[in-house]
Design a protein around this motif. Structure first.
Motif, PDB file in Angstrom:
ATOM      1  N   PHE A   5       0.837  -1.207   0.000  1.00  0.00           N
ATOM      2  CA  PHE A   5       0.000   0.000   0.000  1.00  0.00           C
ATOM      3  C   PHE A   5       0.867   1.251   0.000  1.00  0.00           C
ATOM      4  CE2 PHE A   5      -2.387   3.394   1.964  1.00  0.00           C
ATOM      5  CZ  PHE A   5      -3.603   3.315   1.328  1.00  0.00           C
ATOM      6  N   GLU A   6       1.854   1.283   0.882  1.00  0.00           N
ATOM      7  CA  GLU A   6       2.742   2.452   0.969  1.00  0.00           C
ATOM      8  C   GLU A   6       3.503   2.644  -0.341  1.00  0.00           C
ATOM      9  OE1 GLU A   6       4.748   5.780   2.384  1.00  0.00           O
ATOM     10  OE2 GLU A   6       3.068   4.773   3.330  1.00  0.00           O
ATOM     11  N   LYS A  20      -8.587   3.816  -1.778  1.00  0.00           N
ATOM     12  CA  LYS A  20      -9.613   4.162  -0.789  1.00  0.00           C
ATOM     13  C   LYS A  20     -10.301   2.935  -0.204  1.00  0.00           C
ATOM     14  CE  LYS A  20     -10.819   8.657  -2.750  1.00  0.00           C
ATOM     15  NZ  LYS A  20     -11.900   9.444  -3.367  1.00  0.00           N
ATOM     16  N   THR A  21     -10.272   1.813  -0.904  1.00  0.00           N
ATOM     17  CA  THR A  21     -10.947   0.603  -0.430  1.00  0.00           C
ATOM     18  C   THR A  21     -10.062  -0.257   0.457  1.00  0.00           C
ATOM     19  OG1 THR A  21     -10.306  -0.734  -2.355  1.00  0.00           O
ATOM     20  CG2 THR A  21     -12.360   0.548  -2.521  1.00  0.00           C
ATOM     21  N   SER A  22      -8.814   0.117   0.617  1.00  0.00           N
ATOM     22  CA  SER A  22      -7.878  -0.659   1.412  1.00  0.00           C
ATOM     23  C   SER A  22      -8.110  -0.423   2.904  1.00  0.00           C
ATOM     24  CB  SER A  22      -6.452  -0.262   1.043  1.00  0.00           C
ATOM     25  OG  SER A  22      -5.543  -0.938   1.866  1.00  0.00           O
ATOM     26  N   MET A  25      -5.599   5.605   7.661  1.00  0.00           N
ATOM     27  CA  MET A  25      -4.324   6.153   8.143  1.00  0.00           C
ATOM     28  C   MET A  25      -3.721   7.138   7.139  1.00  0.00           C
ATOM     29  SD  MET A  25      -2.556   2.717   9.813  1.00  0.00           S
ATOM     30  CE  MET A  25      -1.106   3.045   8.888  1.00  0.00           C
ATOM     31  N   TYR A  26      -4.117   7.019   5.888  1.00  0.00           N
ATOM     32  CA  TYR A  26      -3.538   7.828   4.818  1.00  0.00           C
ATOM     33  C   TYR A  26      -4.571   8.737   4.159  1.00  0.00           C
ATOM     34  CZ  TYR A  26       0.317   4.571   5.304  1.00  0.00           C
ATOM     35  OH  TYR A  26       1.346   3.821   5.801  1.00  0.00           O
ATOM     36  N   ARG A  27      -5.616   9.032   4.867  1.00  0.00           N
ATOM     37  CA  ARG A  27      -6.747   9.807   4.346  1.00  0.00           C
ATOM     38  C   ARG A  27      -6.305  11.105   3.671  1.00  0.00           C
ATOM     39  NH1 ARG A  27      -9.807   9.755   8.761  1.00  0.00           N
ATOM     40  NH2 ARG A  27      -8.538  11.383   9.661  1.00  0.00           N
ATOM     41  N   ASN A  28      -5.421  11.861   4.303  1.00  0.00           N
ATOM     42  CA  ASN A  28      -4.996  13.155   3.744  1.00  0.00           C
ATOM     43  C   ASN A  28      -4.204  12.984   2.453  1.00  0.00           C
ATOM     44  OD1 ASN A  28      -6.218  14.542   5.832  1.00  0.00           O
ATOM     45  ND2 ASN A  28      -4.364  14.571   7.072  1.00  0.00           N
ATOM     46  N   ARG A  29      -3.337  12.000   2.411  1.00  0.00           N
ATOM     47  CA  ARG A  29      -2.536  11.776   1.209  1.00  0.00           C
ATOM     48  C   ARG A  29      -3.414  11.305   0.051  1.00  0.00           C
ATOM     49  NH1 ARG A  29       2.458   8.241   3.235  1.00  0.00           N
ATOM     50  NH2 ARG A  29       3.148   8.440   1.056  1.00  0.00           N
TER      51      ARG A  29
END
Length: 62
Positions: free
Chosen positions: A6-7, A38-40, A45-49
């Motif tokens: 994911f990262e 978005k489905t992960s 945790m990464y909403r802003n990015r």
């Protein structure tokens, strides 16, 4: 999606979307890639990015 994958996907998109208008892929391709993130389970945790990427993709459409 595994956290490391994911990262890696997120970092890749952050790098290429700023140049996406110069690539052969349409904005819909990039939108679909961002929507998939978005489905992960890691998405919160990464909403802003992810939101920033979504805005950049929207700008590709003019």
């Amino acid at each position: 999606m595994h956290h490391h994958i994911f990262e890696s996907e997120l970092v890749h998109l952050e790098r290429v979307i700023s140049w996406a208008s110069q690539k052969p892929f349409p904005a819909t391709y990039w939108r679909d890639r961002v929507e998939h993130l978005k489905t992960s389970p890691q998405a919160p945790m990464y909403r802003n990015r992810i939101a920033r990427l979504a805005r950049l993709v929207a700008e590709l459409n003019g």
